[in-house]
Scaffold this motif. Structure first.
Motif, PDB file in Angstrom:
ATOM      1  N   TRP A  14       0.891  -1.206   0.042  1.00 22.11           N
ATOM      2  CA  TRP A  14      -0.022  -0.060   0.047  1.00 22.11           C
ATOM      3  C   TRP A  14       0.787   1.132  -0.096  1.00 22.11           C
ATOM      4  O   TRP A  14       0.407   2.361  -0.295  1.00 22.11           O
ATOM      5  CB  TRP A  14      -1.064  -0.114   1.269  1.00 22.11           C
ATOM      6  N   GLY A  15       2.219   1.025   0.416  1.00 20.09           N
ATOM      7  CA  GLY A  15       3.096   2.280   0.193  1.00 20.09           C
ATOM      8  C   GLY A  15       3.681   2.181  -0.965  1.00 20.09           C
ATOM      9  O   GLY A  15       4.034   3.293  -1.454  1.00 20.09           O
ATOM     10  N   PHE A  16       3.920   1.132  -1.759  1.00 19.38           N
ATOM     11  CA  PHE A  16       4.562   1.096  -3.083  1.00 19.38           C
ATOM     12  C   PHE A  16       3.529   1.843  -4.110  1.00 19.38           C
ATOM     13  O   PHE A  16       4.462   2.425  -4.857  1.00 19.38           O
ATOM     14  CB  PHE A  16       4.581  -0.463  -3.484  1.00 19.38           C
ATOM     15  N   ILE A  17       2.324   1.767  -4.081  1.00 16.82           N
ATOM     16  CA  ILE A  17       1.526   2.269  -4.958  1.00 16.82           C
ATOM     17  C   ILE A  17       1.768   3.887  -5.191  1.00 16.82           C
ATOM     18  O   ILE A  17       1.840   4.244  -6.201  1.00 16.82           O
ATOM     19  CB  ILE A  17       0.098   1.868  -4.661  1.00 16.82           C
ATOM     20  N   PRO A  18       1.533   4.613  -4.164  1.00 17.41           N
ATOM     21  CA  PRO A  18       1.903   6.030  -4.120  1.00 17.41           C
ATOM     22  C   PRO A  18       3.232   6.308  -4.608  1.00 17.41           C
ATOM     23  O   PRO A  18       3.443   7.220  -5.323  1.00 17.41           O
ATOM     24  CB  PRO A  18       1.353   6.629  -3.081  1.00 17.41           C
ATOM     25  N   GLY A  19       4.082   5.737  -4.016  1.00 12.91           N
ATOM     26  CA  GLY A  19       5.398   5.658  -4.195  1.00 12.91           C
ATOM     27  C   GLY A  19       5.912   5.493  -5.722  1.00 12.91           C
ATOM     28  O   GLY A  19       6.641   6.448  -6.151  1.00 12.91           O
ATOM     29  N   ILE A  20       5.516   4.546  -6.663  1.00 12.20           N
ATOM     30  CA  ILE A  20       5.718   4.573  -7.814  1.00 12.20           C
ATOM     31  C   ILE A  20       5.005   5.302  -8.853  1.00 12.20           C
ATOM     32  O   ILE A  20       5.616   5.787  -9.701  1.00 12.20           O
ATOM     33  CB  ILE A  20       5.405   2.952  -8.233  1.00 12.20           C
ATOM     34  N   LEU A  21       3.870   5.899  -8.093  1.00 13.31           N
ATOM     35  CA  LEU A  21       3.034   6.899  -8.957  1.00 13.31           C
ATOM     36  C   LEU A  21       3.787   8.378  -8.829  1.00 13.31           C
ATOM     37  O   LEU A  21       3.780   9.285  -9.829  1.00 13.31           O
ATOM     38  CB  LEU A  21       1.722   7.043  -8.359  1.00 13.31           C
ATOM     39  N   LYS A  22       4.312   8.525  -7.582  1.00 10.96           N
ATOM     40  CA  LYS A  22       4.969   9.753  -7.573  1.00 10.96           C
ATOM     41  C   LYS A  22       6.465   9.899  -8.241  1.00 10.96           C
ATOM     42  O   LYS A  22       6.767  10.727  -8.941  1.00 10.96           O
ATOM     43  CB  LYS A  22       5.322   9.944  -6.089  1.00 10.96           C
ATOM     44  N   ALA A  23       7.037   8.562  -8.237  1.00 11.62           N
ATOM     45  CA  ALA A  23       8.391   8.390  -9.036  1.00 11.62           C
ATOM     46  C   ALA A  23       8.113   8.515 -10.311  1.00 11.62           C
ATOM     47  O   ALA A  23       8.758   9.198 -11.227  1.00 11.62           O
ATOM     48  CB  ALA A  23       9.269   7.356  -8.585  1.00 11.62           C
ATOM     49  N   ARG A  24       7.239   7.896 -10.919  1.00 14.95           N
ATOM     50  CA  ARG A  24       7.111   7.713 -12.219  1.00 14.95           C
ATOM     51  C   ARG A  24       6.211   8.835 -13.199  1.00 14.95           C
ATOM     52  O   ARG A  24       6.688   9.084 -14.203  1.00 14.95           O
ATOM     53  CB  ARG A  24       6.541   6.295 -12.840  1.00 14.95           C
ATOM     54  N   ALA A  25       4.860   9.086 -12.462  1.00 14.53           N
ATOM     55  CA  ALA A  25       4.254   9.761 -13.013  1.00 14.53           C
ATOM     56  C   ALA A  25       4.205  11.328 -12.476  1.00 14.53           C
ATOM     57  O   ALA A  25       3.513  12.174 -13.053  1.00 14.53           O
ATOM     58  CB  ALA A  25       2.780   9.313 -13.061  1.00 14.53           C
ATOM     59  N   GLY A  26       4.752  11.549 -11.349  1.00 10.45           N
ATOM     60  CA  GLY A  26       5.079  12.902 -10.571  1.00 10.45           C
ATOM     61  C   GLY A  26       3.441  12.882  -9.875  1.00 10.45           C
ATOM     62  O   GLY A  26       3.213  14.294  -9.405  1.00 10.45           O
ATOM     63  N   ALA A  27       2.626  11.880  -9.705  1.00 10.83           N
ATOM     64  CA  ALA A  27       1.360  12.243  -8.925  1.00 10.83           C
ATOM     65  C   ALA A  27       1.640  12.362  -7.431  1.00 10.83           C
ATOM     66  O   ALA A  27       2.721  11.940  -7.113  1.00 10.83           O
ATOM     67  CB  ALA A  27       0.890  11.098  -8.861  1.00 10.83           C
ATOM     68  N   HIS A  28       0.834  13.491  -6.934  1.00 16.07           N
ATOM     69  CA  HIS A  28       1.442  13.891  -5.563  1.00 16.07           C
ATOM     70  C   HIS A  28       1.077  12.945  -4.427  1.00 16.07           C
ATOM     71  O   HIS A  28      -0.120  12.260  -4.627  1.00 16.07           O
ATOM     72  CB  HIS A  28       0.385  15.119  -5.139  1.00 16.07           C
ATOM     73  N   GLU A  29       1.951  12.589  -3.740  1.00 12.67           N
ATOM     74  CA  GLU A  29       1.605  11.437  -2.652  1.00 12.67           C
ATOM     75  C   GLU A  29       0.569  11.823  -1.629  1.00 12.67           C
ATOM     76  O   GLU A  29      -0.102  10.652  -1.353  1.00 12.67           O
ATOM     77  CB  GLU A  29       2.818  11.246  -2.101  1.00 12.67           C
ATOM     78  N   VAL A  30       0.480  13.035  -1.490  1.00 15.38           N
ATOM     79  CA  VAL A  30      -0.826  13.460  -0.422  1.00 15.38           C
ATOM     80  C   VAL A  30      -2.170  12.718  -1.233  1.00 15.38           C
ATOM     81  O   VAL A  30      -3.199  12.325  -0.308  1.00 15.38           O
ATOM     82  CB  VAL A  30      -0.656  14.812   0.092  1.00 15.38           C
ATOM     83  N   ILE A  31      -2.435  13.179  -2.131  1.00 16.81           N
ATOM     84  CA  ILE A  31      -3.432  12.991  -2.921  1.00 16.81           C
ATOM     85  C   ILE A  31      -3.771  11.522  -3.117  1.00 16.81           C
ATOM     86  O   ILE A  31      -4.844  10.642  -2.652  1.00 16.81           O
ATOM     87  CB  ILE A  31      -3.972  13.629  -4.257  1.00 16.81           C
ATOM     88  N   ASN A  32      -2.769  10.953  -3.385  1.00 17.29           N
ATOM     89  CA  ASN A  32      -2.903   9.157  -3.686  1.00 17.29           C
ATOM     90  C   ASN A  32      -2.968   8.414  -2.264  1.00 17.29           C
ATOM     91  O   ASN A  32      -3.589   7.669  -2.365  1.00 17.29           O
ATOM     92  CB  ASN A  32      -1.780   8.664  -4.229  1.00 17.29           C
TER      93      ASN A  32
END
Length: 454
Positions: free
Chosen positions: A218-236
């Motif tokens: 559950w931590g990997f999902i926002p981490g990879i989204l932040k790293a690859r797509a620049g998605a903000h980790e707070v929202i995710n």
């Protein structure tokens, strides 16, 4: 005469005194005839020159106290707690109708209002202490150790979630998803605890690992989204919190998970072979989860301060662009930070169902340990050992609040208000320093901000 070799200044040192400047000027002056010596070396410099044999330096204890008081974060934290208790005392007085009534004639008999206020506040805080630390009137081992046992029981999961938030913060990420990570972990730990027929020690290890892996996922999902797509980790992480909560509500009532002997939303109980052992006997709730929390604190402290990964993590948290220029993979670091943060939150969730807080899944089994972990991390200045102490404080407030409500009739929500006030004052160190007239920090390193990891 102008000094040809001026001494360079440093932001970490106090400005040189007049005596030091005079000494420097005197040393830099070329040798003069004996008759001109008194005119060359100022009298003040000669008078104020320290005598190595006569004048002693201040002791280590004195230096420690001076540095601690000089706008040190520890001082601000302690004073913030005291301010919160003062404001809490005012709220206790205002919330008591009988005490408040004495203020209607305070000009006639002021002692009535003062005595009533002192009685209700002292009784409330005394019960808070007795429920969290020690009850002088207790008789027997169980009664004496019960307050500490409750404090440690409440503190154990908060250490893990606080470390989760603090670790992500040091890496430049704001992990709001500790609640969701702990929720997924509690599901997997509980299912492994009642669905797998394993021997005692192995069963406990498998359940803990299952919970840790659930939190890591559950931590990997926002981490990879932040790293690859620049998605903000707070929202995710906030969105994943909702997903985890609704998934917990759904899975509890499924066949094979729900307790067949119950009609409400509750799962099968965790087998005794998968439960954390109690440390002080069956009559006290404190379990081995607090030992795991201390071990995790030591590991995170070592990771941040002594390991290569910790250096890269702190470098990325301080300045991602500079870290990338230095050859550090920011993408890899973001993913690892969130995976480790999720694993820590997962261990916190696992202790909730494998310890003594609950032995089965319910919609509220995880309580608010993920969100409370944010407060614990902030109070602990996002430092591992500070997080441990902050978790103990919050655990003490929770344990003592239960007794304060039972014996003093004070609402348990007041404890939540105290926690909020502590965080408010911690987040406003300038206010605390102004109230208590603290000296300004003498070193630039003391003038840090939360955005840089305190």
């Amino acid at each position: 005469m102008t000094n040809p070799n001026p001494v360079s200044g440093s932001p970490d040192k106090e400005p040189a005194t007049e005596a030091q400047e005079s000494l420097s000027e005197a040393r830099a002056t070329p040798t003069q005839p004996a008759g001109d010596t008194e005119q060359t070396v100022p009298a003040t410099a000669t008078a104020k020159r320290p005598d190595p044999a006569g004048e002693s330096r201040p002791g280590m204890g004195r230096m420690f106290l001076d540095n601690l008081w000089a706008a040190n974060t520890v001082t601000v934290t302690v004073l913030a707690v005291l301010l919160a208790m003062v404001v809490g005392a005012v709220l206790i007085i205002v919330s008591d109708p009988e005490v408040l009534a004495t203020y209607s004639y305070i000009t006639a008999r002021p002692t009535d209002a003062l005595n009533a206020s002192w009685t209700v506040v002292s009784e409330a805080y005394a019960n808070l202490f007795k429920g969290a630390i020690f009850d002088p009137d207790a008789v027997g081992f169980t009664a004496v150790m019960s307050p500490i046992s409750e404090t440690l029981t409440y503190a154990a999961p908060l250490v893990f979630t606080g470390l989760s938030v603090a670790l992500a913060f040091r890496g430049g990420l704001f992990n709001i998803g500790a609640q969701g990570q702990a929720t997924i972990a509690v599901i997997l730990a509980a299912v492994a605890g009642f669905a797998l027929p394993l021997p005692p020690v192995v069963h406990l290890l498998v359940a803990l690992i299952a919970g840790a892996l659930g939190g890591a996922l559950w931590g990997f999902i926002p981490g990879i989204l932040k790293a690859r797509a620049g998605a903000h980790e707070v929202i995710n992480t906030i969105m994943l919190n909702y997903v985890a909560v609704y998934f917990l509500s759904w899975i509890i009532v499924q066949n094979g998970v729900q307790n067949p002997n119950r009609s409400d939303a509750i799962s099968k109980p965790v087998d005794s072979t998968a439960q954390l052992p109690r440390l002080l006997g069956d009559d006290l709730r404190v379990h081995a989860g607090i030992l795991l929390a201390v071990a995790a604190t030591w590991f995170i402290a070592w990771l941040l301060n002594r390991s290569t990964l910790g250096f890269e993590l702190r470098a990325v948290g301080a300045n991602p662009d500079a870290a990338r220029t230095a050859g550090i993979s920011v993408t890899k670091t973001y993913v690892l930070v969130m995976v480790l943060a999720g694993m820590l939150a997962g261990l916190g969730g696992s202790t909730m169902v494998l310890g003594t807080t609950a032995t089965a899944l319910t919609p509220l089994v995880i309580a608010q340990i993920g969100f409370d972990g944010i407060l614990v991390a902030l109070l602990g200045r996002v430092k591992p050992w500070g997080v441990l102490l902050a978790a103990l404080l919050f655990g003490a407030l929770q344990a003592g609040g239960n007794r304060m409500q039972s014996y003093s009739g004070i609402s348990l929500e007041l404890v939540t208000v105290l926690q909020a006030l502590i965080v408010i004052f911690i987040a406003a160190p300038a206010l605390v320093k102004t109230i208590f007239q603290l000296r300004a920090a003498r070193a630039a390193r003391l003038q840090t901000s939360l955005a840089k990891g305190w």
